[in-house]
Design a protein around this motif. Structure first.
Motif, PDB file in Angstrom:
ATOM      1  N   ASP A 143      32.314  30.357  51.254  1.00 38.31           N
ATOM      2  CA  ASP A 143      32.474  31.822  51.318  1.00 38.31           C
ATOM      3  C   ASP A 143      33.087  32.397  50.043  1.00 38.31           C
ATOM      4  OD1 ASP A 143      31.787  32.076  54.232  1.00 38.31           O
ATOM      5  OD2 ASP A 143      33.579  30.809  54.431  1.00 38.31           O
ATOM      6  N   PHE A 144      33.304  31.545  49.018  1.00 38.46           N
ATOM      7  CA  PHE A 144      34.059  31.980  47.834  1.00 38.46           C
ATOM      8  C   PHE A 144      33.383  33.149  47.102  1.00 38.46           C
ATOM      9  CE2 PHE A 144      35.816  31.496  43.490  1.00 38.46           C
ATOM     10  CZ  PHE A 144      37.161  31.631  43.820  1.00 38.46           C
ATOM     11  N   LYS A 145      32.065  33.083  46.991  1.00 34.34           N
ATOM     12  CA  LYS A 145      31.333  34.141  46.279  1.00 34.34           C
ATOM     13  C   LYS A 145      31.538  35.496  46.971  1.00 34.34           C
ATOM     14  CE  LYS A 145      26.754  35.155  44.402  1.00 34.34           C
ATOM     15  NZ  LYS A 145      25.324  34.807  44.472  1.00 34.34           N
ATOM     16  N   ASP A 146      31.442  35.511  48.309  1.00 30.99           N
ATOM     17  CA  ASP A 146      31.651  36.752  49.070  1.00 30.99           C
ATOM     18  C   ASP A 146      33.091  37.248  48.925  1.00 30.99           C
ATOM     19  OD1 ASP A 146      29.048  36.676  49.953  1.00 30.99           O
ATOM     20  OD2 ASP A 146      29.539  35.693  51.862  1.00 30.99           O
ATOM     21  N   LEU A 147      34.046  36.292  48.885  1.00 28.83           N
ATOM     22  CA  LEU A 147      35.451  36.663  48.711  1.00 28.83           C
ATOM     23  C   LEU A 147      35.658  37.379  47.371  1.00 28.83           C
ATOM     24  CD1 LEU A 147      38.465  36.471  49.619  1.00 28.83           C
ATOM     25  CD2 LEU A 147      38.573  34.286  48.423  1.00 28.83           C
ATOM     26  N   ILE A 148      35.072  36.848  46.307  1.00 40.14           N
ATOM     27  CA  ILE A 148      35.210  37.468  44.982  1.00 40.14           C
ATOM     28  C   ILE A 148      34.639  38.879  44.991  1.00 40.14           C
ATOM     29  CG2 ILE A 148      34.532  37.298  42.531  1.00 40.14           C
ATOM     30  CD1 ILE A 148      36.702  35.266  43.489  1.00 40.14           C
ATOM     31  N   THR A 149      33.473  39.066  45.638  1.00 45.01           N
ATOM     32  CA  THR A 149      32.850  40.400  45.745  1.00 45.01           C
ATOM     33  C   THR A 149      33.800  41.368  46.455  1.00 45.01           C
ATOM     34  OG1 THR A 149      30.672  39.362  45.864  1.00 45.01           O
ATOM     35  CG2 THR A 149      30.817  41.650  46.603  1.00 45.01           C
ATOM     36  N   HIS A 150      34.430  40.884  47.547  1.00 45.64           N
ATOM     37  CA  HIS A 150      35.371  41.721  48.306  1.00 45.64           C
ATOM     38  C   HIS A 150      36.576  42.113  47.432  1.00 45.64           C
ATOM     39  CE1 HIS A 150      38.014  43.052  51.587  1.00 45.64           C
ATOM     40  NE2 HIS A 150      38.960  42.353  50.961  1.00 45.64           N
ATOM     41  N   ILE A 151      37.115  41.142  46.703  1.00 45.24           N
ATOM     42  CA  ILE A 151      38.288  41.407  45.852  1.00 45.24           C
ATOM     43  C   ILE A 151      37.933  42.433  44.768  1.00 45.24           C
ATOM     44  CG2 ILE A 151      39.814  40.346  44.109  1.00 45.24           C
ATOM     45  CD1 ILE A 151      39.866  37.824  45.926  1.00 45.24           C
ATOM     46  N   GLN A 152      36.773  42.276  44.151  1.00 46.32           N
ATOM     47  CA  GLN A 152      36.344  43.232  43.111  1.00 46.32           C
ATOM     48  C   GLN A 152      36.249  44.651  43.679  1.00 46.32           C
ATOM     49  OE1 GLN A 152      32.761  41.126  42.065  1.00 46.32           O
ATOM     50  NE2 GLN A 152      33.630  40.274  40.170  1.00 46.32           N
ATOM     51  N   LYS A 153      35.711  44.755  44.901  1.00 47.60           N
ATOM     52  CA  LYS A 153      35.546  46.071  45.539  1.00 47.60           C
ATOM     53  C   LYS A 153      36.919  46.711  45.814  1.00 47.60           C
ATOM     54  CE  LYS A 153      33.839  48.362  49.666  1.00 47.60           C
ATOM     55  NZ  LYS A 153      33.497  48.180  51.089  1.00 47.60           N
ATOM     56  N   GLU A 154      37.845  45.910  46.371  1.00 46.98           N
ATOM     57  CA  GLU A 154      39.172  46.445  46.709  1.00 46.98           C
ATOM     58  C   GLU A 154      39.912  46.927  45.452  1.00 46.98           C
ATOM     59  OE1 GLU A 154      40.717  46.975  49.862  1.00 46.98           O
ATOM     60  OE2 GLU A 154      38.592  46.771  50.311  1.00 46.98           O
ATOM     61  N   ILE A 155      39.812  46.150  44.367  1.00 46.38           N
ATOM     62  CA  ILE A 155      40.479  46.543  43.111  1.00 46.38           C
ATOM     63  C   ILE A 155      39.860  47.825  42.564  1.00 46.38           C
ATOM     64  CG2 ILE A 155      40.826  45.851  40.693  1.00 46.38           C
ATOM     65  CD1 ILE A 155      41.169  42.957  41.746  1.00 46.38           C
ATOM     66  N   SER A 156      38.541  47.952  42.688  1.00 52.11           N
ATOM     67  CA  SER A 156      37.858  49.168  42.189  1.00 52.11           C
ATOM     68  C   SER A 156      38.302  50.413  42.955  1.00 52.11           C
ATOM     69  CB  SER A 156      36.336  49.004  42.300  1.00 52.11           C
ATOM     70  OG  SER A 156      35.923  49.075  43.658  1.00 52.11           O
ATOM     71  N   LEU A 157      38.784  50.199  44.220  1.00 52.17           N
ATOM     72  CA  LEU A 157      39.277  51.327  45.032  1.00 52.17           C
ATOM     73  C   LEU A 157      40.767  51.608  44.775  1.00 52.17           C
ATOM     74  CD1 LEU A 157      37.541  50.378  48.422  1.00 52.17           C
ATOM     75  CD2 LEU A 157      36.953  52.311  46.933  1.00 52.17           C
ATOM     76  N   GLY A 158      41.362  50.848  43.836  1.00 53.28           N
ATOM     77  CA  GLY A 158      42.786  51.053  43.515  1.00 53.28           C
ATOM     78  C   GLY A 158      43.721  50.272  44.420  1.00 53.28           C
ATOM     79  N   ASN A 159      43.159  49.340  45.186  1.00 61.17           N
ATOM     80  CA  ASN A 159      43.973  48.522  46.086  1.00 61.17           C
ATOM     81  C   ASN A 159      44.407  47.222  45.413  1.00 61.17           C
ATOM     82  OD1 ASN A 159      43.695  50.403  48.177  1.00 61.17           O
ATOM     83  ND2 ASN A 159      41.740  49.505  48.819  1.00 61.17           N
ATOM     84  N   GLN A 160      45.358  46.536  46.053  1.00 65.11           N
ATOM     85  CA  GLN A 160      45.902  45.297  45.482  1.00 65.11           C
ATOM     86  C   GLN A 160      45.593  44.088  46.366  1.00 65.11           C
ATOM     87  OE1 GLN A 160      50.026  46.655  45.157  1.00 65.11           O
ATOM     88  NE2 GLN A 160      49.843  46.637  42.930  1.00 65.11           N
ATOM     89  N   VAL A 161      45.616  42.902  45.730  1.00 62.29           N
ATOM     90  CA  VAL A 161      45.281  41.650  46.402  1.00 62.29           C
ATOM     91  C   VAL A 161      46.381  40.614  46.116  1.00 62.29           C
ATOM     92  CG1 VAL A 161      43.606  39.744  46.515  1.00 62.29           C
ATOM     93  CG2 VAL A 161      42.803  42.108  46.158  1.00 62.29           C
ATOM     94  N   VAL A 162      46.752  39.842  47.126  1.00 68.74           N
ATOM     95  CA  VAL A 162      47.700  38.741  46.945  1.00 68.74           C
ATOM     96  C   VAL A 162      46.992  37.430  47.286  1.00 68.74           C
ATOM     97  CG1 VAL A 162      49.749  37.605  47.898  1.00 68.74           C
ATOM     98  CG2 VAL A 162      49.850  40.017  47.312  1.00 68.74           C
ATOM     99  N   ILE A 163      47.100  36.427  46.415  1.00 74.61           N
ATOM    100  CA  ILE A 163      46.584  35.088  46.683  1.00 74.61           C
ATOM    101  C   ILE A 163      47.792  34.169  46.852  1.00 74.61           C
ATOM    102  CG2 ILE A 163      44.972  33.272  45.965  1.00 74.61           C
ATOM    103  CD1 ILE A 163      43.539  35.870  45.669  1.00 74.61           C
TER     104      ILE A 163
END
Length: 582
Positions: free
Chosen positions: A388-408
């Motif tokens: 699922d890694f490819k889909d995860l990266i797509t999701h992270i890119q989308k969230e950042i583009s909306l001004g949101n943050q991600v924690v790993i």
């Protein structure tokens, strides 16, 4: 011997019971016989004795694999005696002579225990218990019929008595100290807030108001799920107490509480009454004077509070109480006491606990639970693996583009040979290469608080460990990815998940694992309720769930089961309150 000491002895369950009644039929277990010896046959390996078993009217061979000299003296042809043995394949295996019949005898692991029970156990010494429970325990040790050793009844009495003993001892540990009674009304402050409090928040504030009004020191633990609004309860307490302190485990948390206090305690109510509520921040980096300390209505700080000349206070609050040692909490209490008069003491925790544990804890301190959340959380939780890694990266890119943050969240800082997941050191290069605004910190990082503050303002992705479990509020955080999720307890996973969507926005939690069929991870998908998750966590830990190769079991009791015996616990609590409370 005291009642409690006798009760401890009474809780030693016999290893077994020997029923030596002469039944006229065969049982599916060892039993007693009146036996006449008809014949004895010896060989190099075994000795066989032919018995006429009078009570069942049968002839049967007894087999002895060990036949000693004393056996020869006891087992003589033509003699009639009482024996006990188990029948297998239509023969008696290694029967033994017995001197007493038509009684049931308890068997113990040692003669010492047997003598203790015989000497001390009586109804008189168990009068602290309900009659039915005491009777069951007495009969368990001194049975006269098979009904006396009914397993279900004994199990219930042992569970009941064990949790009773534990709660009774806890109750006697409750210490009473004098404190200043504060008659205060929180309504003006609550009405001045720009939002409505939940029913749970209002109920806890009422509990605290009642505590403060008494001339004895309050000791209360307030437990609320992530985002349940404990800070506002603290500020309501500060408002009622008139002079108080809050100690938080990190300067980030202390700063956050300070900002909220300054905003709400000096909000609408202050303007209407023309009275400034003086709030002072006490950390290693904050600036304050001795005058500030002495004249503060509310001190908010970290461990730094323990090294100041503090004024006498009406109430002390400790946030995330499990992060402080007993000595630190006691020192804060001592620093703010006036002679023998102690401040009221309130501890706050964001780690929900099962109801059984809350009830047990309430025998030692008062406990309040905040279960309601100010708004319904909207968090999608998903179990993922490397496919699922490819889909995860797509999701992270989308969230950042909306001004949101991600924690790993990584399980380790550095590479380990015995570990099948990447560490921060191994994984960070990927994120730094393909994303901007990447920040990295962990528990041993001396600058972690500064990095977290900078990330909150400027960052896109935070690479970290479980240090993020309790700490900074991140309003833009919508996604958390937990690597090696099955290695963490459900309570920790829930705390980490609770970091996202703190302000009502849509949140996402990805549990990255090499085993998508992990039962615990599947369970956490079903609920966002921290208290239900605590019940699940307890259930899995009791089952000996393996984490880090060790059995993480909170086993405290021999008979009482925290996951199944809530009804017994509630019954015991009612009994103590009705019959044994002051």
């Amino acid at each position: 011997m005291t009642d409690l000491k006798t009760l401890e002895t009474a809780l030693i369950k016999p290893k077994d019971w020997e029923d030596n009644h002469l039944y006229p039929y065969l049982l599916n277990r060892p039993q007693a016989f009146e036996a006449e010896i008809l014949d004895i046959q010896k060989s190099s390996k075994i000795t066989r004795i032919k018995f006429f078993l009078k009570n069942i009217n049968q002839i049967m061979w007894g087999v002895f694999f060990v036949f000693k000299k004393w056996h020869e003296a006891v087992f003589k042809k033509g003699k009639t005696l009482y024996i006990r043995g188990e029948i297998r394949n239509n023969q008696l295996i290694q029967p033994k002579p017995i001197s007493r019949i038509n009684e049931i005898t308890s068997v113990y692991s040692s003669v010492k225990i047997k003598n203790e029970i015989k000497k001390h156990l009586s109804f008189e010494n168990l009068k602290i218990l309900p009659q039915e429970i005491a009777e069951t325990l007495i009969k368990m040790h001194f049975p006269t019929t098979l009904k006396d050793i009914e397993e279900k009844k004994i199990e219930y009495a042992l569970k009941w008595s064990e949790i009773f003993l534990y709660l009774y001892k806890l109750q006697n540990k409750k210490k009473i100290f004098p404190s200043n009674p504060i008659i205060s009304e929180p309504t003006p402050f609550i009405d001045s807030l720009p939002f409505k409090l939940t029913n749970d928040q209002l109920k806890v504030i009422k509990d605290i108001q009642n505590d403060l009004s008494k001339p004895v020191q309050a000791r209360r633990v307030i437990i609320g799920d992530v985002g349940s609004g404990k800070t506002i309860v603290m500020l309501s307490t500060a408002f009622m107490a008139k002079k108080s302190a809050i100690m938080a485990p990190t300067s980030i948390l202390a700063n956050q509480i300070y900002e909220e206090a300054d905003k709400y305690l000096n909000g609408k109510w202050t303007m209407e009454n023309g009275k400034l509520f003086k709030v002072v921040l006490v950390t290693q980096k904050s600036k304050f004077t001795e005058y500030d300390l002495k004249n503060a209505d509310l001190l908010i700080g970290t461990h730094a509070l323990l090294y100041q000349d503090l004024p006498k206070l009406n109430a002390v609050m400790v946030d995330e109480q499990h992060r402080f040692g007993t000595n630190q909490r006691a020192k804060l209490e001592k620093l703010t006491s006036s002679g023998k008069v102690l401040p009221h003491f309130f501890q706050f925790s964001a780690t929900p606990i099962p109801r059984t544990q809350a009830l047990i804890m309430s025998s030692f301190v008062n406990v309040s639970l905040i279960k309601e959340l100010p708004f319904k959380k909207d968090i999608d939780t998903k179990i993922i693996d490397k496919s699922d890694f490819k889909d995860l990266i797509t999701h992270i890119q989308k969230e950042i583009s909306l001004g949101n943050q991600v924690v790993i969240v990584y399980p380790l800082v550095e590479e380990s040979q015995n570990f099948n997941y990447q560490s921060i050191e191994e994984g960070k290069d990927f994120w730094l290469k393909y994303f901007g605004g990447v920040y990295i910190t962990h528990g041993k990082d001396k600058n972690k608080e500064d990095i977290l503050v900078e990330f909150r303002e400027k960052g896109n992705i935070l690479i970290t460990t479980t240090v993020i479990e309790v700490g900074i509020s991140l309003p833009r955080l919508t996604t958390i990815v937990i690597v090696g999720a099955e290695r963490l307890g459900l309570a920790t996973l829930h705390q980490l998940r609770g970091r996202v969507g703190r302000y009502g926005q849509k949140g996402y939690c990805f549990l990255y694992t090499n085993n998508k069929n992990n039962n615990r991870l599947i369970e956490i998908l079903k609920t966002l309720d921290g208290f239900k998750i605590a019940e699940l966590d307890l259930k899995f830990r009791k089952a000996g769930d393996l984490l880090d190769g060790k059995k993480q079991s909170g086993e405290k009791f021999n008979y009482f089961d925290e996951t199944k015996d809530l009804g017994i616990l509630e019954d015991v609590k009612r009994y103590i309150e009705k019959n044994l409370s002051d």
